[in-house]
Design a protein around this motif. Structure first.
Motif, PDB file in Angstrom:
ATOM      1  N   ALA A 170       0.826  -1.212   0.000  1.00 46.92           N
ATOM      2  CA  ALA A 170       0.000   0.000   0.000  1.00 46.92           C
ATOM      3  C   ALA A 170       0.860   1.262   0.000  1.00 46.92           C
ATOM      4  CB  ALA A 170      -0.923   0.000   1.217  1.00 46.92           C
ATOM      5  N   PHE A 171       0.214   2.371  -0.348  1.00 49.24           N
ATOM      6  CA  PHE A 171       0.718   3.738  -0.197  1.00 49.24           C
ATOM      7  C   PHE A 171       1.750   4.168  -1.237  1.00 49.24           C
ATOM      8  CE2 PHE A 171      -0.741   2.942   4.218  1.00 49.24           C
ATOM      9  CZ  PHE A 171      -1.707   3.929   4.258  1.00 49.24           C
ATOM     10  N   VAL A 172       2.334   3.256  -2.020  1.00 55.64           N
ATOM     11  CA  VAL A 172       3.268   3.693  -3.060  1.00 55.64           C
ATOM     12  C   VAL A 172       2.535   4.571  -4.068  1.00 55.64           C
ATOM     13  CG1 VAL A 172       4.782   2.939  -4.936  1.00 55.64           C
ATOM     14  CG2 VAL A 172       4.743   1.675  -2.777  1.00 55.64           C
ATOM     15  N   GLY A 173       1.319   4.162  -4.432  1.00 54.92           N
ATOM     16  CA  GLY A 173       0.525   4.932  -5.382  1.00 54.92           C
ATOM     17  C   GLY A 173       0.000   6.231  -4.818  1.00 54.92           C
ATOM     18  N   LEU A 174       0.152   6.460  -3.540  1.00 53.71           N
ATOM     19  CA  LEU A 174      -0.237   7.732  -2.912  1.00 53.71           C
ATOM     20  C   LEU A 174       0.974   8.634  -2.712  1.00 53.71           C
ATOM     21  CD1 LEU A 174      -2.567   9.356  -1.489  1.00 53.71           C
ATOM     22  CD2 LEU A 174      -1.754   8.327   0.636  1.00 53.71           C
ATOM     23  N   LEU A 175       2.062   8.043  -2.196  1.00 54.62           N
ATOM     24  CA  LEU A 175       3.247   8.833  -1.875  1.00 54.62           C
ATOM     25  C   LEU A 175       3.899   9.438  -3.115  1.00 54.62           C
ATOM     26  CD1 LEU A 175       4.968   6.558   0.798  1.00 54.62           C
ATOM     27  CD2 LEU A 175       4.182   8.879   1.179  1.00 54.62           C
ATOM     28  N   VAL A 176       4.135   8.601  -4.116  1.00 48.34           N
ATOM     29  CA  VAL A 176       4.900   9.052  -5.279  1.00 48.34           C
ATOM     30  C   VAL A 176       4.171  10.158  -6.058  1.00 48.34           C
ATOM     31  CG1 VAL A 176       5.929   8.345  -7.470  1.00 48.34           C
ATOM     32  CG2 VAL A 176       6.174   6.894  -5.446  1.00 48.34           C
ATOM     33  N   PRO A 177       2.887   9.978  -6.442  1.00 46.96           N
ATOM     34  CA  PRO A 177       2.219  11.056  -7.184  1.00 46.96           C
ATOM     35  C   PRO A 177       2.158  12.372  -6.424  1.00 46.96           C
ATOM     36  CG  PRO A 177       0.986   9.021  -7.401  1.00 46.96           C
ATOM     37  CD  PRO A 177       2.031   8.777  -6.359  1.00 46.96           C
ATOM     38  N   HIS A 178       1.925  12.331  -5.117  1.00 45.38           N
ATOM     39  CA  HIS A 178       1.832  13.577  -4.357  1.00 45.38           C
ATOM     40  C   HIS A 178       3.196  14.257  -4.228  1.00 45.38           C
ATOM     41  CE1 HIS A 178      -2.320  14.099  -3.069  1.00 45.38           C
ATOM     42  NE2 HIS A 178      -2.397  12.785  -3.042  1.00 45.38           N
ATOM     43  N   ALA A 179       4.248  13.468  -4.065  1.00 45.20           N
ATOM     44  CA  ALA A 179       5.582  14.068  -4.009  1.00 45.20           C
ATOM     45  C   ALA A 179       5.930  14.728  -5.342  1.00 45.20           C
ATOM     46  CB  ALA A 179       6.614  13.001  -3.659  1.00 45.20           C
ATOM     47  N   LEU A 180       5.612  14.057  -6.439  1.00 47.31           N
ATOM     48  CA  LEU A 180       5.911  14.617  -7.758  1.00 47.31           C
ATOM     49  C   LEU A 180       5.012  15.797  -8.084  1.00 47.31           C
ATOM     50  CD1 LEU A 180       6.444  11.304  -9.760  1.00 47.31           C
ATOM     51  CD2 LEU A 180       8.186  12.889  -8.927  1.00 47.31           C
ATOM     52  N   ARG A 181       3.766  15.734  -7.636  1.00 49.41           N
ATOM     53  CA  ARG A 181       2.842  16.848  -7.895  1.00 49.41           C
ATOM     54  C   ARG A 181       3.322  18.110  -7.176  1.00 49.41           C
ATOM     55  NH1 ARG A 181      -1.402  14.149  -6.906  1.00 49.41           N
ATOM     56  NH2 ARG A 181      -1.818  13.463  -9.031  1.00 49.41           N
ATOM     57  N   ALA A 182       3.957  17.954  -6.033  1.00 46.59           N
ATOM     58  CA  ALA A 182       4.500  19.112  -5.327  1.00 46.59           C
ATOM     59  C   ALA A 182       5.646  19.746  -6.106  1.00 46.59           C
ATOM     60  CB  ALA A 182       4.982  18.693  -3.939  1.00 46.59           C
ATOM     61  N   ILE A 183       6.326  18.956  -6.950  1.00 43.00           N
ATOM     62  CA  ILE A 183       7.452  19.472  -7.732  1.00 43.00           C
ATOM     63  C   ILE A 183       7.001  19.989  -9.089  1.00 43.00           C
ATOM     64  CG2 ILE A 183       9.653  18.852  -8.816  1.00 43.00           C
ATOM     65  CD1 ILE A 183       9.969  16.696  -6.661  1.00 43.00           C
ATOM     66  N   PHE A 184       6.157  19.213  -9.775  1.00 42.21           N
ATOM     67  CA  PHE A 184       5.809  19.514 -11.161  1.00 42.21           C
ATOM     68  C   PHE A 184       4.414  20.101 -11.335  1.00 42.21           C
ATOM     69  CE2 PHE A 184       8.786  15.837 -11.591  1.00 42.21           C
ATOM     70  CZ  PHE A 184       9.839  16.548 -12.137  1.00 42.21           C
ATOM     71  N   GLY A 185       3.606  20.114 -10.273  1.00 39.72           N
ATOM     72  CA  GLY A 185       2.247  20.585 -10.441  1.00 39.72           C
ATOM     73  C   GLY A 185       1.382  19.547 -11.130  1.00 39.72           C
ATOM     74  N   PRO A 186       0.261  19.964 -11.710  1.00 38.35           N
ATOM     75  CA  PRO A 186      -0.693  19.005 -12.280  1.00 38.35           C
ATOM     76  C   PRO A 186      -0.369  18.576 -13.711  1.00 38.35           C
ATOM     77  CG  PRO A 186      -1.593  21.207 -12.446  1.00 38.35           C
ATOM     78  CD  PRO A 186      -0.255  21.349 -11.755  1.00 38.35           C
ATOM     79  N   ASP A 187       0.912  18.507 -14.061  1.00 41.61           N
ATOM     80  CA  ASP A 187       1.322  18.086 -15.406  1.00 41.61           C
ATOM     81  C   ASP A 187       1.274  16.567 -15.470  1.00 41.61           C
ATOM     82  OD1 ASP A 187       2.607  17.452 -17.779  1.00 41.61           O
ATOM     83  OD2 ASP A 187       4.040  19.090 -17.628  1.00 41.61           O
ATOM     84  N   THR A 188       0.192  16.026 -16.039  1.00 43.89           N
ATOM     85  CA  THR A 188      -0.025  14.582 -16.020  1.00 43.89           C
ATOM     86  C   THR A 188       1.074  13.835 -16.759  1.00 43.89           C
ATOM     87  OG1 THR A 188      -2.408  14.993 -15.970  1.00 43.89           O
ATOM     88  CG2 THR A 188      -1.696  12.764 -16.496  1.00 43.89           C
TER      89      THR A 188
END
Length: 346
Positions: free
Chosen positions: A267-285
């Motif tokens: 669990a939580f890999v799919g939560l941690l990684v996207p949120h950490a990257l979103r803090a760096i790159f914003g909502p750039d899918t």
């Protein structure tokens, strides 16, 4: 770094790929190297190189090729699969707290694998993987139908539905595990989430299946980017919302099914990684998907190595380590959303 836009609003400058990508690739190479080099048995650099390039059947060769290499391959595959699936699930459901474990996908795959092992007596990895796919697909469909997807989606309803479905499926998995003590013993480590215990052939198969799932993601990536703007905007720009959503859930089932069959419910890999990257790159899918493929393995391999060192010579399963890391982040995200909601102007 921020600046002032022409309309007076603050504008955040995102880091360049020319800077971030080499750093991420270097970290990935380091994580892979450490995963292969570090373990209960200390091996010299010459032994590691010989085991990887010219094995002769020595003990060091067996340790590297039969234990550490499969473990590392599964960490790479499962890390990429779960992180990318988290980005897709958050986009499809418009739920920033969505991740495969939270919404019951991993629990569905786990129950299907338990049925295959305990009830049907299926033991080979290739067969259990197909059961994991089916369980992941069924769980995601149930959560989507009950919790609502798209225009009728509710963050609270989706989260509660996912938690409820995951709890029921996990309870059923535990019950099945107790039917046959021998099967229960075989499933204990897998049920906690672990990268070890698979052959090199099984690890290679996992990599191949995850690569296929990532290929599906590449095909639907433009549509996922449009869907992140909202369904109405996506349709206005020519996006095929229904086809993209179907492709997204197929990708989630393939990626989570392969990861869960190989490493158990992590669990939580799919939560941690996207949120950490979103803090760096914003909502750039597009960037979120690309970097999730690389950062997911870094997180999972680092957690696995750390779990092996904390209480050496024993080890903490990687699923337990990611839970230790992910639970506080989830609580912080929920609290931050609550603060924002309470502080929003009426």
């Amino acid at each position: 770094m921020t600046g002032i836009a022409t309309d007076g609003r603050r504008r955040t400058r995102r880091p360049s790929d020319a800077i971030v990508l080499p750093i991420v690739l270097l970290l990935l190479v380091a994580a892979v190297g450490i995963s292969i080099a570090v373990g209960p048995h200390t091996l010299s650099f010459d032994e590691l190189v010989a085991a990887l390039t010219a094995p002769t059947g020595t003990e060091a060769d067996l340790i590297v090729r039969d234990v550490r290499l499969p473990r590392t391959f599964i960490g790479i595959a499962a890390g990429s699969a779960l992180a990318v699936a988290g980005v897709i699930m958050q986009t499809l459901t418009r739920n920033p707290l969505a991740e495969p474990g939270l919404l019951g996908v991993n629990a569905g795959a786990s129950l299907a694998v338990a049925i295959a092992i305990v009830v049907l007596g299926v033991g080979d990895f290739g067969s259990t993987m197909w059961f994991a796919f089916a369980g992941a697909a069924l769980a995601s469909a149930v959560v989507a139908l009950i919790g609502g997807v798209g225009r009728g989606a509710s963050i609270g309803r989706l989260a509660l539905t996912g938690v409820a479905v995951a709890a029921v499926l996990s309870a059923a998995t535990s019950a099945l595990s107790l039917i046959d003590p021998a099967s229960y013993q075989a499933m204990r480590l897998w049920g906690a989430g672990a990268l070890g215990g698979r052959s090199l052939e099984a690890a290679t198969l996992t990599l191949a299946v995850v690569a296929f799932g990532l290929l599906v993601v590449v095909v639907i990536a433009p549509g996922i980017g449009l869907l992140a703007l909202g369904e109405d905007t996506a349709r206005a720009l020519g996006g095929r919302v229904g086809a993209v959503r179907l492709g997204g859930f197929i990708a989630i089932a393939v990626l989570c099914g392969a990861a869960t069959a190989a490493a158990g419910p992590i669990a939580f890999v799919g939560l941690l990684v996207p949120h950490a990257l979103r803090a760096i790159f914003g909502p750039d899918t597009r960037r979120l998907l690309i970097y999730s493929t690389l950062v997911g393995p870094i997180l999972l391999l680092a957690a696995d190595v750390l779990g092996g060192l904390l209480i050496a010579p024993r080890s903490i399963p990687v699923g337990v380590m990611t839970a230790f890391l992910g639970a506080p982040v989830l609580v912080a995200l929920v609290l931050s959303r609550r603060v924002q909601a309470d502080g929003a102007p009426s």
